[in-house]
Scaffold this active site. Structure first.
Site, PDB file in Angstrom:
ATOM      1  N   HIS A 152       2.673  -8.104   7.864  1.00 39.94           N
ATOM      2  CA  HIS A 152       3.927  -8.460   7.168  1.00 39.94           C
ATOM      3  C   HIS A 152       4.934  -7.341   7.346  1.00 39.94           C
ATOM      4  O   HIS A 152       4.605  -6.287   7.874  1.00 39.94           O
ATOM      5  CB  HIS A 152       3.676  -8.811   5.697  1.00 39.94           C
ATOM      6  CG  HIS A 152       3.201  -7.677   4.844  1.00 39.94           C
ATOM      7  ND1 HIS A 152       1.997  -7.049   5.029  1.00 39.94           N
ATOM      8  CD2 HIS A 152       3.778  -7.049   3.764  1.00 39.94           C
ATOM      9  CE1 HIS A 152       1.847  -6.107   4.108  1.00 39.94           C
ATOM     10  NE2 HIS A 152       2.913  -6.077   3.348  1.00 39.94           N
ATOM     11  N   HIS A 162       6.684  -5.234   5.428  1.00 41.88           N
ATOM     12  CA  HIS A 162       6.911  -4.053   4.585  1.00 41.88           C
ATOM     13  C   HIS A 162       6.825  -2.761   5.405  1.00 41.88           C
ATOM     14  O   HIS A 162       5.957  -2.622   6.272  1.00 41.88           O
ATOM     15  CB  HIS A 162       5.915  -4.025   3.428  1.00 41.88           C
ATOM     16  CG  HIS A 162       6.263  -4.991   2.328  1.00 41.88           C
ATOM     17  ND1 HIS A 162       5.359  -5.404   1.379  1.00 41.88           N
ATOM     18  CD2 HIS A 162       7.430  -5.623   2.045  1.00 41.88           C
ATOM     19  CE1 HIS A 162       5.960  -6.252   0.541  1.00 41.88           C
ATOM     20  NE2 HIS A 162       7.208  -6.411   0.924  1.00 41.88           N
ATOM     21  N   ASP A 178       5.690   0.145   4.990  1.00 42.66           N
ATOM     22  CA  ASP A 178       4.425   0.878   5.070  1.00 42.66           C
ATOM     23  C   ASP A 178       3.371   0.122   5.890  1.00 42.66           C
ATOM     24  O   ASP A 178       2.193   0.495   5.897  1.00 42.66           O
ATOM     25  CB  ASP A 178       3.892   1.222   3.671  1.00 42.66           C
ATOM     26  CG  ASP A 178       3.586   0.007   2.823  1.00 42.66           C
ATOM     27  OD1 ASP A 178       4.298  -1.003   2.938  1.00 42.66           O
ATOM     28  OD2 ASP A 178       2.610   0.061   2.032  1.00 42.66           O
ATOM     29  N   HIS A 179       3.802  -0.919   6.610  1.00 43.24           N
ATOM     30  CA  HIS A 179       2.918  -1.644   7.533  1.00 43.24           C
ATOM     31  C   HIS A 179       3.471  -1.688   8.959  1.00 43.24           C
ATOM     32  O   HIS A 179       2.738  -2.003   9.888  1.00 43.24           O
ATOM     33  CB  HIS A 179       2.666  -3.074   7.030  1.00 43.24           C
ATOM     34  CG  HIS A 179       1.921  -3.077   5.732  1.00 43.24           C
ATOM     35  ND1 HIS A 179       0.595  -3.403   5.640  1.00 43.24           N
ATOM     36  CD2 HIS A 179       2.315  -2.729   4.483  1.00 43.24           C
ATOM     37  CE1 HIS A 179       0.202  -3.282   4.372  1.00 43.24           C
ATOM     38  NE2 HIS A 179       1.223  -2.874   3.656  1.00 43.24           N
ATOM     39  N   HIS A 218       2.383 -12.569  -0.903  1.00 39.69           N
ATOM     40  CA  HIS A 218       2.882 -11.203  -1.125  1.00 39.69           C
ATOM     41  C   HIS A 218       4.261 -11.071  -0.467  1.00 39.69           C
ATOM     42  O   HIS A 218       5.223 -10.621  -1.083  1.00 39.69           O
ATOM     43  CB  HIS A 218       1.879 -10.220  -0.531  1.00 39.69           C
ATOM     44  CG  HIS A 218       2.305  -8.794  -0.525  1.00 39.69           C
ATOM     45  ND1 HIS A 218       2.390  -8.034  -1.660  1.00 39.69           N
ATOM     46  CD2 HIS A 218       2.665  -7.971   0.502  1.00 39.69           C
ATOM     47  CE1 HIS A 218       2.793  -6.804  -1.336  1.00 39.69           C
ATOM     48  NE2 HIS A 218       2.967  -6.749  -0.037  1.00 39.69           N
ATOM     49  N   ASP A 249      -1.854  -6.995   2.790  1.00 38.62           N
ATOM     50  CA  ASP A 249      -1.686  -6.833   1.339  1.00 38.62           C
ATOM     51  C   ASP A 249      -1.931  -8.153   0.606  1.00 38.62           C
ATOM     52  O   ASP A 249      -1.329  -8.413  -0.437  1.00 38.62           O
ATOM     53  CB  ASP A 249      -0.268  -6.335   1.018  1.00 38.62           C
ATOM     54  CG  ASP A 249      -0.080  -4.866   1.349  1.00 38.62           C
ATOM     55  OD1 ASP A 249      -1.047  -4.207   1.752  1.00 38.62           O
ATOM     56  OD2 ASP A 249       1.069  -4.383   1.199  1.00 38.62           O
ATOM     57  N   HIS A 266      -4.829  -1.005   1.561  1.00 35.48           N
ATOM     58  CA  HIS A 266      -4.612   0.011   0.528  1.00 35.48           C
ATOM     59  C   HIS A 266      -5.904   0.352  -0.215  1.00 35.48           C
ATOM     60  O   HIS A 266      -6.766  -0.507  -0.404  1.00 35.48           O
ATOM     61  CB  HIS A 266      -3.588  -0.465  -0.512  1.00 35.48           C
ATOM     62  CG  HIS A 266      -2.181  -0.533  -0.014  1.00 35.48           C
ATOM     63  ND1 HIS A 266      -1.356   0.567   0.048  1.00 35.48           N
ATOM     64  CD2 HIS A 266      -1.453  -1.575   0.448  1.00 35.48           C
ATOM     65  CE1 HIS A 266      -0.171   0.210   0.520  1.00 35.48           C
ATOM     66  NE2 HIS A 266      -0.205  -1.093   0.780  1.00 35.48           N
TER      67      HIS A 266
HETATM   68 ZN    ZN Z   1       3.182  -5.092   1.350  1.00 35.65          ZN
END
Ligand code: ZN
Length: 239
Positions: A54, A56, A58-59, A112, A131, A169
């Site tokens: 996805h 985001h 941090d990905h 998410h 996530d 995570h």
């Molecule tokens: Zn995420």
């Protein structure tokens, strides 16, 4: 294929380096480039693919740096195509990505984020849910509804119980402490909470884990209705 390599970055992210074939590797959800490039070099692996679940940051934050260094192909969710840096191959439910003689199947699990996908390797029994699914938890509902998450977890729950889940995570301890408030009588959960507390006390990771553990202890996977999942998600948001 050997087991995926867990690369811890930022405060609690895990990037996964997935070796395959002869000295090749795919990278799942690179938050950053440098730790991935260093790990690949140390192991003598050439990165051929990035697999994003996805959009985001941090990905996908490492996409550009890894591509610049390796020329790899970037695979990601078609429904978030405009938000995946450098996306080459947009994919959706039912698509397959060949990794040598292995194959990653794409599952649509939007909740998410609206276009979120997961990668499942049936032969190796590996799931990269990003996530969507965590140990004893699930992703926050930033763009989708509880009904969307119920459908997504329902899909993942159908996979073989021995599937190894490589989520993005280290949220396990917080999730376990919430889960026990939902099912205080659940013996499997009580036992798992103790194991997780011991692991985290010693600084050990709790990921990856087997899907069967989630079937026994995850209050979101175990929710019987959308309303039940929604109530649990709302309660966890303020836990
Ligand atoms: Zn995420």
């Amino acid at each position: 294929m050997t087991e995926p390599v867990r690369i811890p970055v930022l405060s609690d992210n895990y990037i996964w380096l997935l070796p395959y074939g002869q000295g090749l590797a795919a990278v799942v959800d690179p938050a950053e480039a440098d730790p991935v490039l260093a790990e690949a070099q140390a192991r003598g692996l050439r990165i051929t693919h990035i697999l994003n679940t996805h959009w985001h940051p941090d990905h996908v934050g490492g996409n550009a740096g890894i591509r610049a260094a390796t020329g790899c192909t970037i695979v990601g969710p078609a429904r978030e195509a405009g938000r995946i840096p450098g996306l080459d191959v947009p994919v959706d439910e039912g698509d397959r990505i060949a990794l040598g003689s292995s194959c990653a199947e794409v599952l649509f699990v939007g909740a998410h984020t609206a276009g979120h996908i997961a990668y499942y390797l049936p032969r190796e029994g590996l799931l990269f849910p990003g996530d969507t699914l965590f140990a004893m938890g699930c992703g926050r509902l930033f763009e989708g509804s509880a009904a969307d998450m119920f459908a997504a977890l329902g899909k993942l729950r159908q996979l073989p119980a021995e599937t190894l889940v490589c989520c993005a995570h280290e949220y396990t301890l917080s999730n376990a402490r919430f889960a026990i408030t939902v099912e205080p009588e659940n013996a499997a959960l009580t036992a798992r909470l103790a194991l997780v507390e011991a692991a985290r006390d010693e600084g050990r990771p709790t990921v990856p884990f087997r899907l069967r553990e989630e079937l026994a202890t995850n209050p979101f996977v175990r929710a019987d209705t959308v309303a039940e999942l929604a109530a649990r998600r709302s309660a966890k948001d303020v836990f």
